[in-house]
Design a protein around this motif. Structure first.
Motif, PDB file in Angstrom:
ATOM      1  N   ASP A  21      39.836  39.403  42.893  1.00 40.64           N
ATOM      2  CA  ASP A  21      38.730  40.387  42.795  1.00 40.64           C
ATOM      3  C   ASP A  21      39.138  41.841  42.899  1.00 40.64           C
ATOM      4  O   ASP A  21      38.447  42.580  42.034  1.00 40.64           O
ATOM      5  CB  ASP A  21      37.723  40.000  43.864  1.00 40.64           C
ATOM      6  N   HIS A  22      40.000  42.125  43.431  1.00 39.52           N
ATOM      7  CA  HIS A  22      40.466  43.924  43.616  1.00 39.52           C
ATOM      8  C   HIS A  22      40.631  44.261  42.189  1.00 39.52           C
ATOM      9  O   HIS A  22      40.421  45.192  41.783  1.00 39.52           O
ATOM     10  CB  HIS A  22      41.623  43.736  44.688  1.00 39.52           C
ATOM     11  N   ARG A  23      41.537  43.465  41.672  1.00 39.36           N
ATOM     12  CA  ARG A  23      42.222  43.753  40.320  1.00 39.36           C
ATOM     13  C   ARG A  23      41.064  43.742  39.431  1.00 39.36           C
ATOM     14  O   ARG A  23      40.851  44.631  38.611  1.00 39.36           O
ATOM     15  CB  ARG A  23      43.385  42.758  40.021  1.00 39.36           C
ATOM     16  N   LEU A  24      40.433  42.597  39.560  1.00 41.77           N
ATOM     17  CA  LEU A  24      39.173  42.758  38.600  1.00 41.77           C
ATOM     18  C   LEU A  24      38.158  43.825  38.509  1.00 41.77           C
ATOM     19  O   LEU A  24      37.934  44.150  37.718  1.00 41.77           O
ATOM     20  CB  LEU A  24      38.248  41.395  38.653  1.00 41.77           C
ATOM     21  N   THR A  25      37.812  44.286  39.904  1.00 43.00           N
ATOM     22  CA  THR A  25      37.112  45.447  39.985  1.00 43.00           C
ATOM     23  C   THR A  25      37.681  46.559  39.376  1.00 43.00           C
ATOM     24  O   THR A  25      37.061  47.335  38.792  1.00 43.00           O
ATOM     25  CB  THR A  25      36.966  45.489  41.536  1.00 43.00           C
ATOM     26  N   ARG A  26      38.985  46.764  39.585  1.00 37.88           N
ATOM     27  CA  ARG A  26      39.546  48.102  39.042  1.00 37.88           C
ATOM     28  C   ARG A  26      39.634  48.046  37.671  1.00 37.88           C
ATOM     29  O   ARG A  26      39.659  49.136  36.975  1.00 37.88           O
ATOM     30  CB  ARG A  26      40.918  48.130  39.641  1.00 37.88           C
TER      31      ARG A  26
END
Length: 94
Positions: free
Chosen positions: A15-20
């Protein structure tokens, strides 16, 4: 919510990568409902991502506030031609 995110570190990282990578699409409303919800949930538990999305939002707003010239700036060749046309005694029918 934070405890749930910490219990699933792999999901948190995804989710961190998705958000970025999808912050712009998120702000433009271009994500599907599932991705939209994931980004929203992640920004509630990840302060760095919340700040990142806020910064993207401010950047987009600042870019939208820039003035667009009414006419594109003329190149050097265009300016030379315009100047030649303005010279006195020059025939305009050429």
């Amino acid at each position: 919510m934070m405890m749930g995110a910490l219990r699933h570190p792999a999901r948190f990282l995804r989710d961190h990568r998705l958000t970025r990578t999808r912050a712009s699409a998120y702000l433009d409303g271009e994500l599907g409902p599932e991705e939209q919800a994931r980004v929203e949930a992640h920004t509630h538990v990840c302060p760095p991502c919340a700040r990142f999305v806020a910064e993207v939002r401010r950047t987009v707003a600042a870019l939208g506030a820039l003035r667009v010239p009414a006419r594109p700036l003329a190149g050097v060749g265009d300016r030379v031609i315009d100047r030649l046309r303005e010279e006195p005694g020059r025939r305009r029918d050429r």
